[in-house]
Design a protein around this motif. Sequence first.
Motif, PDB file in Angstrom:
ATOM      1  N   GLY A  55       0.900  -1.232   0.172  1.00  0.00           N
ATOM      2  CA  GLY A  55      -0.055  -0.105   0.127  1.00  0.00           C
ATOM      3  C   GLY A  55       0.825   1.231  -0.377  1.00  0.00           C
ATOM      4  N   LYS A  56       0.636   2.506  -0.245  1.00  0.00           N
ATOM      5  CA  LYS A  56       1.211   3.234  -0.646  1.00  0.00           C
ATOM      6  C   LYS A  56       1.147   3.968   0.633  1.00  0.00           C
ATOM      7  CE  LYS A  56      -2.959   6.298  -1.907  1.00  0.00           C
ATOM      8  NZ  LYS A  56      -3.253   7.663  -2.708  1.00  0.00           N
ATOM      9  N   VAL A  66       1.254   8.178   2.970  1.00  0.00           N
ATOM     10  CA  VAL A  66       1.694   9.615   2.939  1.00  0.00           C
ATOM     11  C   VAL A  66       1.465   9.793   4.095  1.00  0.00           C
ATOM     12  CG1 VAL A  66      -0.624  11.397   2.109  1.00  0.00           C
ATOM     13  CG2 VAL A  66      -1.190   9.461   1.034  1.00  0.00           C
ATOM     14  N   ASN A  94      -7.921  14.386   5.467  1.00  0.00           N
ATOM     15  CA  ASN A  94      -7.599  13.186   5.378  1.00  0.00           C
ATOM     16  C   ASN A  94      -8.196  12.261   6.157  1.00  0.00           C
ATOM     17  OD1 ASN A  94      -6.203  12.655   2.427  1.00  0.00           O
ATOM     18  ND2 ASN A  94      -4.509  14.241   3.723  1.00  0.00           N
ATOM     19  N   ARG A 100      -2.984   3.712   9.503  1.00  0.00           N
ATOM     20  CA  ARG A 100      -3.546   2.477   8.035  1.00  0.00           C
ATOM     21  C   ARG A 100      -5.619   2.244   8.821  1.00  0.00           C
ATOM     22  NH1 ARG A 100      -3.956  -2.879   9.383  1.00  0.00           N
ATOM     23  NH2 ARG A 100      -2.563  -3.549  10.256  1.00  0.00           N
ATOM     24  N   ASP A 150      -8.380   0.155   2.732  1.00  0.00           N
ATOM     25  CA  ASP A 150      -7.891   0.852   1.957  1.00  0.00           C
ATOM     26  C   ASP A 150      -6.220   0.898   3.131  1.00  0.00           C
ATOM     27  OD1 ASP A 150      -6.267   2.825   1.137  1.00  0.00           O
ATOM     28  OD2 ASP A 150      -7.336   4.124   0.872  1.00  0.00           O
ATOM     29  N   SER A 151      -5.709   0.221   1.488  1.00  0.00           N
ATOM     30  CA  SER A 151      -4.233  -0.116   2.534  1.00  0.00           C
ATOM     31  C   SER A 151      -3.352   0.905   2.741  1.00  0.00           C
ATOM     32  CB  SER A 151      -3.902  -0.990   2.354  1.00  0.00           C
ATOM     33  OG  SER A 151      -4.206  -2.343   1.512  1.00  0.00           O
ATOM     34  N   THR A 152      -4.095   2.768   2.572  1.00  0.00           N
ATOM     35  CA  THR A 152      -2.805   3.478   3.014  1.00  0.00           C
ATOM     36  C   THR A 152      -2.406   3.532   3.739  1.00  0.00           C
ATOM     37  OG1 THR A 152      -4.281   4.768   0.803  1.00  0.00           O
ATOM     38  CG2 THR A 152      -2.768   6.465   2.264  1.00  0.00           C
ATOM     39  N   PHE A 206      -0.551   6.160   6.606  1.00  0.00           N
ATOM     40  CA  PHE A 206      -0.352   7.649   6.876  1.00  0.00           C
ATOM     41  C   PHE A 206       0.683   7.903   7.503  1.00  0.00           C
ATOM     42  CE2 PHE A 206      -5.198   7.269   5.598  1.00  0.00           C
ATOM     43  CZ  PHE A 206      -4.893   8.675   4.049  1.00  0.00           C
TER      44      PHE A 206
END
Length: 433
Positions: A119-120, A122, A133, A289, A299-301, A303
Amino acid sequence: MDTENIIDRLLELFPAAEKSELLEVLVACDGSVDQTTKLLEEQFGKVQQASFEDNSQKSLSFSCNHIEKHTVKALDASKRGIKREFSQISDGEVNLPHQTTLKQYGRNIGQMKLCKRPGKAVTLYTKEEVEKNLPDLVFVRDFLTKELASKLLSALVSKRAAFTHNKFYIAGQKCQSKHYTAIFRDLDASDTEKFIYRDSGKKNVQKFFTEMKLCAYAVEDKVNEVLSKRKPKSSYQIRKGWKANLCVSNLFQQEKQDLDWHSDKLTDIGPLPTIASISLGATRIFRVRKITTARNGGDSTIFNIPLPHNTLLVMLPGTQEKFKHCVPSVDGCLLDLHPVVGKVRYSLTFRMIRNELLSGRPKCPKCGSSMVLKRMFKRSETRGYYFWLCGSQYSGYKCRGFYYGKFDKINVPGEGLYTNRQSEATRWIGNSE
Ligand SMILES: [Zn+2]
């Protein structure tokens, strides 16, 4: 002789000691070099007499105020030194469009060991970025007055002995946390007996000290102001009169010390709790996350939120249910040292122990142990149900005693907060879960 010179001198006398340790002891001794030397001698052995005299300074003791002024000045200087710049973070970091970043932070986060999770990532630096966010977080820089933040930090340093590793069990194996924790409370004496904070096993619970009380009042005001402006997520959450009556303080003394992915336990604070944390000392990353990753439809984002000295981060109701958080290690690339405590970082996480939870929770129907409160999230068919699980697993046993959680009458005195029936159980599902 200023603090820096004294520390250098102490380092010569005690070469085996770490600079941050020396600073810690010096602050704990209110800046008295004599006392600091005595304490260090207990740990590292006696040094030659009159070592300090040869510097032609006779009176080296100075007051704690001196250190504070020094701290405040250094903090100002370090803030002036940070220039806001636009920069793209490399090494797997993905920035949001138009995101403002601190170049210094960006470089350091880029060097950090990247999260193994897919995952990304941020990174969110400002109040606007964090709250846009992650709408259930509130982010406030420079929350306390500089003076109170400095005094609070000094007081925590002097209470080093209260901080110990957490002990816990995973699959019957006794484990120990890398970071240190101390627990402070501000409860009526009558609640004390019933209260054992389970997050950390049976730790000694300390009382709030003056600076901590002042901090708790400021946090309470802020949290209640925020809660009053938001639509409540349920009838059983705290909507007004939130009290910061429990403080779990984490100490990260070295860059390597981390805190793994977790959500905070709901057992004593109930469903949909608010948790507010103050960061003091070095800047560390707070990572967040979703609890449901891409594998189970989420969602794998990831933070990253850098938390500089004196930052307040409030996790509003729903955050523990929907997200996990962690404090990763920052080996060799600490974001920002603190002028007094260096790489040491404390977090003070304030919570509200709810009396209804203390009186209405069940005992294990199988073995009589106390039970812990959790929420189902893995399967979408049962996601959101609260449940009580036998707490004996946290001492290495394997009882699977179970109840559903039932909180619709949490405000009715004497009501049990549990049921055997799923049809009566309390279920909460967040948006986009
Ligand atoms: Zn049991």
